[in-house]
Design an enzyme around this catalytic site. Structure first.
Site, PDB file in Angstrom:
ATOM      1  CB  SER A   1       2.844   0.703  -3.995  1.00 12.39           C
ATOM      2  OG  SER A   1       2.548   1.219  -2.757  1.00 12.39           O
TER       3      SER A   1
ATOM      4  CG  ASP B   1       0.588   4.742  -1.883  1.00  9.84           C
ATOM      5  OD1 ASP B   1      -0.534   4.865  -1.107  1.00  9.84           O
ATOM      6  OD2 ASP B   1       1.420   3.855  -1.676  1.00  9.84           O
TER       7      ASP B   1
ATOM      8  CG  ASP C   1      -1.229   1.210  -3.949  1.00  5.07           C
ATOM      9  OD1 ASP C   1      -0.741   2.130  -3.372  1.00  5.07           O
ATOM     10  OD2 ASP C   1      -0.649  -0.014  -4.146  1.00  5.07           O
TER      11      ASP C   1
ATOM     12  CG  ASP D   1      -0.917   0.582  -0.070  1.00  5.47           C
ATOM     13  OD1 ASP D   1      -0.160   1.626  -0.479  1.00  5.47           O
ATOM     14  OD2 ASP D   1      -0.552  -0.527  -0.412  1.00  5.47           O
TER      15      ASP D   1
END
Length: 664
Positions: free
Chosen positions: A201, A354, A356, A358
């Site tokens: 993340s 960010d 990834d 999410d």
């Protein structure tokens, strides 16, 4: 090869003597010594031995304790840890230069490396085989694998696919970095048994992780989590014998087809296309922070006709994240370049995701002309209010069916969203931290629809599923958590940065259509529902010693809870680890190491250890509600100042109290 292993055995014997002395002298933890022996016993080459020998010979006991004091276990975000050690050994450096990524990932049972990727994948696949046997499914399990642009992510994804296929599971692997929400969508779209994303993340560059999703597209929860962990923990070596060729699974590359299917569903998040079409004067700056967001967000913003620019320096995959201290859109520093571009271009809105994709952070052009950062609670509240109001305006929701509509938030997310839900007659469900619990609610609502009607649920249009949920179950309007995670539909079962950008751009377009800035729109909401303010803080304690301090603090709050804070008595204490707690739907809330304190003046304090980072988190909540009227704006400004000062005093008190508890 025989001579090599004989030499390794001799070296391991010498190493064991040094390790035993270090344990006896209190330099090396007993658990670390045990895990070192376990790792070396199943090592596929002498790499692990050479790395450990270097650290032992240099008396780097703290580094060895950090790397080996435990074996990575599944938490709220799967497994996550360092893939590059604080100290990089010569063995790990390999042929790489000092300014490059090491040739090999961090060696250790408490690190993200080939050892733990192999164990996690074999454990997951073994559990999926067990599920198929229980349900008498003869087909091979199917797993979808995605990865972000972090160090070793591509290699870890390739290894996971290889290990899965060699253990009798079909693997579908994205052809390049993709986001967490697209993986969640793909699991359902491809009717897979599970999914994996290799990502950490928004963590620092030295970290990586392994997120596991089940067939519903949501992160794994009980009982599956315990089942997978048991399978993984039973595996102590990364070496294994592959199944015969005719029993192995296939590895299939996926990409553009899934992208297009996902984007077609993202289109449906726009509730008022006319406002979007007319928003030509709304100027947007977007940054993916070197991550996966640009893969979907760029074509979606273009498809929807938004006027946008991307920060060019951050529009490329780079696991170093060289333009930011941390690729976390929660932090103001991460948005610096985007805000500078927005100033230059006189833009109205900055959005960032960010690595990834999410999470989403945002800054808006405020009424004073300056760019202002919004908190995750503020962004979520704007989205919850706008989507609820617009669904009523479009007569999708009305007084008769409102009770079957739901907003979901975590216990540590602002109560403003609860006030919005109550005003419109919606149900507000609170969950533990972690979008997997929101995903579990979405699965519950889907399965409440009569079986015959939901057989092809994944293939139904958004209008069709909405009608089924409103008629037979619960219609999910919005879900969010204060840590910058949002979702506006159930075709993705995790927080969705792609969807969040689209939804928030629509909110900004709505404000612009009314001649308002976004912060003025937010003030309208505060004036109507009350001023809700939050402050989040955390204390960081790294490594094995730090983990002990976090555990001591958590135990201290449970055994000796606050009785009074800054002169206000504590009215109620909820210990989520020991108390039996049910949500508004009557479902049991799972146990978690979290305590929530409510003071007599309405202030709330929540304390919990992070599931993904070496820190203990504090959430502070204060509010002022109008009585039978709206706040006027002069009054609102005064209230903002008073509440802000109160939260600052409260955080100072909590930090001092924590240090006092650790010194006892």
């Amino acid at each position: 090869m025989t001579e090599q292993f004989a030499a390794m055995s001799a070296n391991i014997g010498k190493l064991n003597s040094k390790i035993e002395r270090a344990v006896a002298d209190g330099q090396l933890m007993e658990s670390a010594a045990k895990n070192i022996r376990t790792l070396l016993a199943g090592a596929p080459s002498d790499l692990y031995l050479r790395a450990v020998e270097e650290l032992v010979d240099s008396s780097e006991w703290s580094e060895l304790n950090d790397r080996f004091y435990q074996t990575l276990a599944f938490g709220t975000g799967g497994i996550r840890g360092r893939t590059i050690g604080k100290i990089v050994t010569k063995a790990e450096r390999g042929n790489s230069r000092e300014d490059q990524r090491p040739e090999f990932p961090c060696i250790g049972t408490n690190a993200m490396n080939f050892f733990n990727i192999s164990r996690a994948t074999r454990g997951l696949v073994a559990y999926l085989h067990d599920c198929n046997r229980r349900e008498e499914i003869s087909a091979k399990p199917k797993i979808v694998i995605a990865h972000d642009p972090r160090f070793f992510s591509k290699e870890f994804a390739s290894l996971a696919a290889k290990v899965a296929s060699q253990n009798g599971c079909d693997a579908f692997v994205f052809d390049a970095p993709r986001s967490v929400p697209e993986l969640s969508f793909a699991v359902r779209y491809l009717r897979a048994s599970a999914g994996v994303v290799i990502t950490a993340s928004h963590n620092p560059p030295h970290d990586n992780g392994y997120k596991v999703y089940f067939s519903d597209g949501a992160q794994v929860i009980e009982p599956h989590a315990s089942g997978i962990i048991a399978k993984v923990n039973a595996i102590t070596s990364e070496t294994f014998t592959p199944l015969p060729d005719n029993e192995q699974g296939k590895v299939t590359t996926i990409g553009k087809d899934v992208d297009e299917a996902y984007m077609q569903r993202l289109d449906t998040l726009i509730l008022n296309p006319q406002i979007v079409r007319e928003a030509k004067s709304l100027r947007i700056i977007y940054t993916p922070l070197h991550g996966t967001g640009a893969v979907i967000i760029k074509p979606m913003l273009k498809r929807l006709g938004f006027n946008f620019q991307i920060v060019p320096e951050q529009d490329r995959f780079d696991g170093r994240f060289p333009t930011v201290k941390s690729p976390n859109p929660e932090n103001a520093e991460a948005l610096t370049m985007a805000i500078e571009l927005a100033q230059k271009e006189d833009a109205d809105l900055v959005v960032a995701t960010d690595p990834d994709c999410d999470r989403m952070g945002a800054a808006v052009r405020a009424k004073d002309g300056k760019l202002k950062l919004l908190t995750g609670n503020q962004i979520g509240s704007l989205l919850a209010w706008y989507r609820t109001k617009t669904l009523f305006d479009k007569r999708v929701l009305n007084k008769e069916n409102a009770s079957r509509a739901v907003i979901i938030k975590t216990f540590v997310t602002t109560d403003l969203q609860k006030a919005i839900a109550e005003h419109y007659g919606l149900r507000c469900v609170e969950t533990l931290t972690g979008f997997k619990y929101i995903g579990a609610k979405l699965s519950k609502y889907e399965h409440a629809i009569p079986e015959k009607m939901r057989q092809n649920y994944v293939d139904l249009s958004e209008d069709e599923t909405r009608r089924l949920r409103l008629d037979h179950s619960s219609f999910y309007v919005f879900g969010g958590e204060e840590s910058y995670g949002y979702s506006g539909a159930d075709f993705v079962r995790d927080k969705d940065g792609n969807g969040a950008v689209i939804m928030f751009c629509e909110v900004a377009a709505y404000a612009k259509s009314r001649g308002q800035t976004v912060d003025q729109l937010l003030d309208d909401i505060y004036a109507m529902f009350g001023y809700f303010a939050e402050k989040n803080g955390s204390l960081v304690f790294e490594g094995a010693e730090g983990a002990g301090k976090i555990a001591r603090l958590v135990k201290s709050y449970a055994i000796e809870p606050f009785s009074e804070v800054l002169g206000a008595k504590v009215e109620t204490v909820r210990n989520f680890e020991t108390d039996e707690i049910k949500d508004v739907e009557g479902d049991n809330v799972p146990k978690e190491k979290m305590s929530i304190f409510k003071l007599e003046d309405g202030t709330r304090i929540a304390v919990r250890p992070s599931g993904t980072e070496p820190k203990i988190k504090y959430y502070l909540f204060a509010q002022r509600r109008p009585e039978n009227r709206k706040f006027d704006f002069a009054e609102l400004e005064q209230i903002k100042t008073e509440v802000g000062e109160k939260l600052n005093r409260l955080w100072d008190w909590l930090r001092k109290d924590a240090q006092s508890r650790l010194s006892e």
